[in-house]
Each structure stands twice: as structure tokens, then as C-alpha cells.
Design a protein around this motif. Structure first.
Motif, PDB file in Angstrom:
ATOM      1  N   ALA A  78       0.521  -1.214  -0.671  1.00 29.50           N
ATOM      2  CA  ALA A  78       0.091  -0.349  -1.768  1.00 29.50           C
ATOM      3  C   ALA A  78       0.361   1.111  -1.472  1.00 29.50           C
ATOM      4  CB  ALA A  78      -1.401  -0.548  -2.032  1.00 29.50           C
ATOM      5  N   GLN A  79       0.271   1.485  -0.205  1.00 30.63           N
ATOM      6  CA  GLN A  79       0.504   2.871   0.193  1.00 30.63           C
ATOM      7  C   GLN A  79       1.172   2.879   1.563  1.00 30.63           C
ATOM      8  OE1 GLN A  79      -2.941   5.361   0.862  1.00 30.63           O
ATOM      9  NE2 GLN A  79      -1.813   7.228   0.378  1.00 30.63           N
ATOM     10  N   VAL A  80       2.222   3.678   1.679  1.00 29.21           N
ATOM     11  CA  VAL A  80       2.928   3.827   2.947  1.00 29.21           C
ATOM     12  C   VAL A  80       2.906   5.298   3.330  1.00 29.21           C
ATOM     13  CG1 VAL A  80       5.059   3.468   4.224  1.00 29.21           C
ATOM     14  CG2 VAL A  80       4.422   1.870   2.403  1.00 29.21           C
ATOM     15  N   ILE A  81       2.428   5.571   4.538  1.00 32.85           N
ATOM     16  CA  ILE A  81       2.321   6.934   5.059  1.00 32.85           C
ATOM     17  C   ILE A  81       3.262   7.062   6.251  1.00 32.85           C
ATOM     18  CG2 ILE A  81       0.767   8.681   5.995  1.00 32.85           C
ATOM     19  CD1 ILE A  81      -1.563   6.950   4.837  1.00 32.85           C
ATOM     20  N   ALA A  82       4.097   8.095   6.273  1.00 29.90           N
ATOM     21  CA  ALA A  82       5.016   8.328   7.383  1.00 29.90           C
ATOM     22  C   ALA A  82       4.569   9.563   8.163  1.00 29.90           C
ATOM     23  CB  ALA A  82       6.443   8.513   6.884  1.00 29.90           C
ATOM     24  N   VAL A  83       4.699   9.490   9.475  1.00 24.99           N
ATOM     25  CA  VAL A  83       4.290  10.583  10.363  1.00 24.99           C
ATOM     26  C   VAL A  83       5.463  10.982  11.249  1.00 24.99           C
ATOM     27  CG1 VAL A  83       2.665  11.304  12.155  1.00 24.99           C
ATOM     28  CG2 VAL A  83       1.950   9.639  10.429  1.00 24.99           C
ATOM     29  N   ASP A  84       5.700  12.275  11.367  1.00 27.45           N
ATOM     30  CA  ASP A  84       6.765  12.759  12.244  1.00 27.45           C
ATOM     31  C   ASP A  84       6.538  14.242  12.504  1.00 27.45           C
ATOM     32  OD1 ASP A  84       9.736  11.360  12.929  1.00 27.45           O
ATOM     33  OD2 ASP A  84       9.663  13.531  13.168  1.00 27.45           O
ATOM     34  N   ARG A 142       5.908  -9.333  11.639  1.00 26.76           N
ATOM     35  CA  ARG A 142       4.957  -9.511  12.739  1.00 26.76           C
ATOM     36  C   ARG A 142       3.557  -9.049  12.338  1.00 26.76           C
ATOM     37  NH1 ARG A 142       4.445 -12.147  16.832  1.00 26.76           N
ATOM     38  NH2 ARG A 142       4.083 -10.532  18.401  1.00 26.76           N
ATOM     39  N   ALA A 143       3.486  -8.040  11.483  1.00 24.65           N
ATOM     40  CA  ALA A 143       2.174  -7.516  11.072  1.00 24.65           C
ATOM     41  C   ALA A 143       1.424  -8.488  10.181  1.00 24.65           C
ATOM     42  CB  ALA A 143       2.346  -6.180  10.354  1.00 24.65           C
ATOM     43  N   GLY A 144       2.143  -9.371   9.513  1.00 21.66           N
ATOM     44  CA  GLY A 144       1.486 -10.317   8.608  1.00 21.66           C
ATOM     45  C   GLY A 144       1.398  -9.772   7.200  1.00 21.66           C
ATOM     46  N   PRO A 145       0.778 -10.521   6.297  1.00 15.40           N
ATOM     47  CA  PRO A 145       0.697 -10.112   4.886  1.00 15.40           C
ATOM     48  C   PRO A 145       0.105  -8.716   4.735  1.00 15.40           C
ATOM     49  CG  PRO A 145      -0.083 -12.368   5.156  1.00 15.40           C
ATOM     50  CD  PRO A 145       0.096 -11.823   6.540  1.00 15.40           C
ATOM     51  N   MET A 146       0.726  -7.914   3.880  1.00 15.63           N
ATOM     52  CA  MET A 146       0.233  -6.550   3.671  1.00 15.63           C
ATOM     53  C   MET A 146       0.228  -6.159   2.196  1.00 15.63           C
ATOM     54  SD  MET A 146       3.377  -4.257   5.238  1.00 15.63           S
ATOM     55  CE  MET A 146       3.015  -4.725   6.915  1.00 15.63           C
ATOM     56  N   ILE A 147       0.184  -7.132   1.297  1.00 13.15           N
ATOM     57  CA  ILE A 147       0.108  -6.824  -0.126  1.00 13.15           C
ATOM     58  C   ILE A 147      -1.176  -6.048  -0.403  1.00 13.15           C
ATOM     59  CG2 ILE A 147      -0.155  -7.798  -2.442  1.00 13.15           C
ATOM     60  CD1 ILE A 147       1.614 -10.111  -1.553  1.00 13.15           C
ATOM     61  N   GLY A 148      -1.032  -4.904  -1.026  1.00  8.02           N
ATOM     62  CA  GLY A 148      -2.183  -4.086  -1.383  1.00  8.02           C
ATOM     63  C   GLY A 148      -2.753  -3.259  -0.256  1.00  8.02           C
ATOM     64  N   GLU A 149      -2.128  -3.274   0.911  1.00 13.48           N
ATOM     65  CA  GLU A 149      -2.695  -2.568   2.068  1.00 13.48           C
ATOM     66  C   GLU A 149      -2.043  -1.199   2.269  1.00 13.48           C
ATOM     67  OE1 GLU A 149      -4.382  -6.117   4.862  1.00 13.48           O
ATOM     68  OE2 GLU A 149      -2.409  -5.322   5.377  1.00 13.48           O
TER      69      GLU A 149
END
Length: 346
Positions: free
Chosen positions: A200-206, A169-176
Motif C-alpha cells: 500500500a505504501q513504499v518508502i525509500a531511504v537514501d 522472501r518477505a512474504g505477502p505484503m498486500i496493503g502493507e
């Protein structure tokens, strides 16, 4: 008890879970009799147990929960050709009608007549799979022949499909840069899905150190403990923000974290009455999207698991027998001790 009788877990109302016998249903020509392989306790199952409802969906009759499960084929109807006795199968809990305008346009998850297993969204309720044996149509099953893929892993196809649908649903995310709020099962599946999509980078919050450790195992590059780092310090940092916590504060964090022109995808179920800072969406030209269940992504999830392109095994905290369903639900509710708890047969 005769062989025609099996055991089922039923929720009768708030905090009222019972193990009860039921008669095995008849087998139609296109039907398959399955025994439970593994059944994951999902957030919606926990809501039905803890509150007697999920959002507007209220338990109005005894409900067998469970929509993320794998099975083993016991017997097949006369016209079944996709599976055979003894095979492990992935089970798609969605049964769209295939005829309405949403189904015809390729959005079967929004089907006007959806029959989704383990749900009180319809009445009589769509009974789920937390039972020893159950019957389903063959079209909802995918045979898994890889010997090294466990029934527990296969049962994770449905939650992984939710993460894949959110990312789709978010759409293309290569390099994002992608930020995911909530590092429970669905949040971790979103992390895995973003990785598959080329982020490119994934940040998790909890709020939980344990949950953040699980997110790192799922592939998060970095984590933020939301009660330690003010939201002002993680504003304007993400091209895509995925809300998977189902909490108003997490949504507010997503709205701050998203860059101008960014996208926000809501996966979590939020309270019905929620103040919403709509002007932020306008001023920052944010795209706000919903992600509800999944469609073709279920097949993608099955393929990703059976090929081990994603490894869901670290998320499986415990497997308890169906006879200990009450204990399993209590464990699943304790986020300090569990991520994914599954029910299995003894």
C-alpha cells in the motif's frame, strides 16, 4: 585479428581492468554463441574492480565480470531448439546443478555447486559476459520477440529478479507499508517489486537526492533523506523493511523502522565484522531474513519487463561501448551521476 578472436574485459586485481583478446570457445550441441547486447555494471562488479574482492570472494585469476546481460544469438548447436540466430535473449547467470538437496527442494539459488557467471565464488572463476561474444547453454536463455523491448531493458531482468526475490522472501505484503533502505539499482528494483506485490505504501531511504528521485520514478510513495531525518522519527513505521544499501547504519535503521512482529530482509552485502543488536529481534519479535540472488524470480522478471508491467528504462543512465569499459566503471562508481551503467558493442 581473425574472426575466432574477440575482445573481453578482465579484472586482474584491485583497480586493474584490462581489455584483452580471447579465442572464441567451441560450440557444443546444446550451446549457443551470443554477442553482447547490453551488460549492466552491478555492485559486485564494482567491488571486484575497486577492491579486488566481494566479501569472501577474492579475485585469484583474471576475471571477466558481468552477470546481468542480454544477448543476440549468433549461432546455435545442432540440438538447440529454444532459440534461433538473430533473436534477442535474456540471460540467466545462475547455473545450479539441479541435483543437490537445495535444488530438489526448489531453492536453486542456494545450490551446493552453483556456477554463477562473473563470480570469483569458485576457482577457476566463473567467467562473466563483459566480452564481445560468449557461449552459453540454451537452458540459460529466454527468447524475447517483442520488437519494442530493448536489449538494455532485457539486461535488467537479473537485478529485477533480486528485488522480486527479496519481496518473495518477505512474504505477502498486500496493503502493507514497505521501507527500502538504499535507492540504487537494487533498492529501486525492490521498490518496483513491492509495488507488484501489492504494497500500500513504499518508502525509500537514501543519502542522495538523485537516488531518491530515481526511487520516486520507480514507484516510491515517499522518500527519506537519512542524514536529514533522525532515525527516531521513522521508527515503528514499516511492516517490512528491506536493507538494500549494504551499510550498517541502514541495517540499524531497518531494525528501528520495523514494527513489532515485522519482517526485515537483508539484500545488501554488509561488512563481515558487524555488531548486531540481537535483543531488538527478540524483544520486538522481528523476523530477520536473508535474500541471496534469485531462483524462479528470474523468469518472473523477464515476463514483467517484456510486458512492461514494470518499466526499467528510467534506471538506465548510460550505455558505453565495451572499448570504454574503464570509463564505464568509473561512471558507475559515481552515484552522484549514475544509477545503472551498461556496456554495449559499438
Amino acid at each position: 585479428m581473425s574472426s575466432r578472436w574477440t575482445l573481453a574485459c578482465r579484472i586482474h586485481g584491485k583497480l586493474d581492468l584490462r581489455l584483452q583478446p580471447e579465442e572464441a570457445p567451441p560450440l557444443g550441441d546444446h550451446d549457443v554463441l551470443l554477442r553482447l547486447g547490453a551488460g549492466g555494471i552491478c555492485g559486485s562488479d564494482m567491488h571486484y574492480y575497486e577492491h579486488g574482492r566481494v566479501g569472501a570472494f577474492e579475485v585469484r585469476e583474471p576475471l571477466v565480470p558481468g552477470h546481468e546481460a542480454s544477448g543476440v544469438v549468433v549461432a546455435v548447436g545442432a540440438s538447440v531448439s529454444r532459440v534461433r540466430p538473430g533473436q534477442k535473449v535474456a540471460i540467466n547467470p545462475s547455473h545450479p546443478c539441479g541435483h543437490c538437496d537445495y535444488c530438489r527442494s526448489g531453492r536453486g539459488n542456494l545450490c551446493r555447486s552453483m556456477f554463477f557467471l562473473g563470480s570469483a565464488s569458485v576457482f577457476p572463476h566463473a567467467q562473466g559476459m563483459f566480452r564481445e561474444q560468449f557461449v552459453l547453454g540454451e537452458r540459460q536463455l529466454t527468447a524475447i520477440d517483442e520488437p519494442g523491448i530493448s536489449l538494455g531493458e532485457i539486461a535488467c531482468a537479473e537485478p529485477l529478479s533480486i528485488g522480486l526475490h527479496a519481496v518473495n522472501r518477505a512474504g505477502p505484503m498486500i496493503g502493507e507499508t514497505v521501507l527500502v533502505t538504499g535507492a540504487g539499482t537494487i533498492g529501486c528494483m525492490c521498490v518496483m517489486a513491492a509495488r507488484l506485490a501489492g504494497a500500500a505504501q513504499v518508502i525509500a531511504v537514501d543519502l542522495s537526492d538523485r537516488a531518491l528521485a530515481m526511487a520516486r520514478q520507480a514507484g516510491a510513495d515517499s522518500t527519506i533523506r537519512s542524514d536529514d531525518v533522525p532515525t527516531s522519527e521513522w521508527s515503528d513505521i514499516a511492516d517490512v523493511a528491506i536493507e538494500a544499501a549494504g551499510h550498517p547504519a541502514a541495517l540499524a535503521g531497518c531494525l528501528r523502522a520495523a514494527k513489532r512482529g515485522g519482517r526485515i530482509v537483508q539484500v545488501g552485502t554488509l561488512p563481515p565484522e558487524l555488531p548486531f543488536p540481537a535483543n531488538l529481534v527478540m524483544q520486538r519479535e522481528l523476523s530477520y531474513l536473508g535474500a541471496f540472488r534469485a531462483h524462479l524470480e528470474f523468469d518472473w522478471a523477464v515476463q514483467a519487463i517484456r510486458s512492461r508491467r514494470v518499466d526499467v528504462r528510467p534506471l538506465i543512465t548510460a550505455q558505453l561501448p565495451l572499448s570504454r569499459a574503464q570509463e564505464a566503471f568509473e561512471l558507475a562508481l559515481d552515484r552522484s551521476r549514475s544509477t545503472k551503467v551498461q556496456l554495449v558493442l559499438e
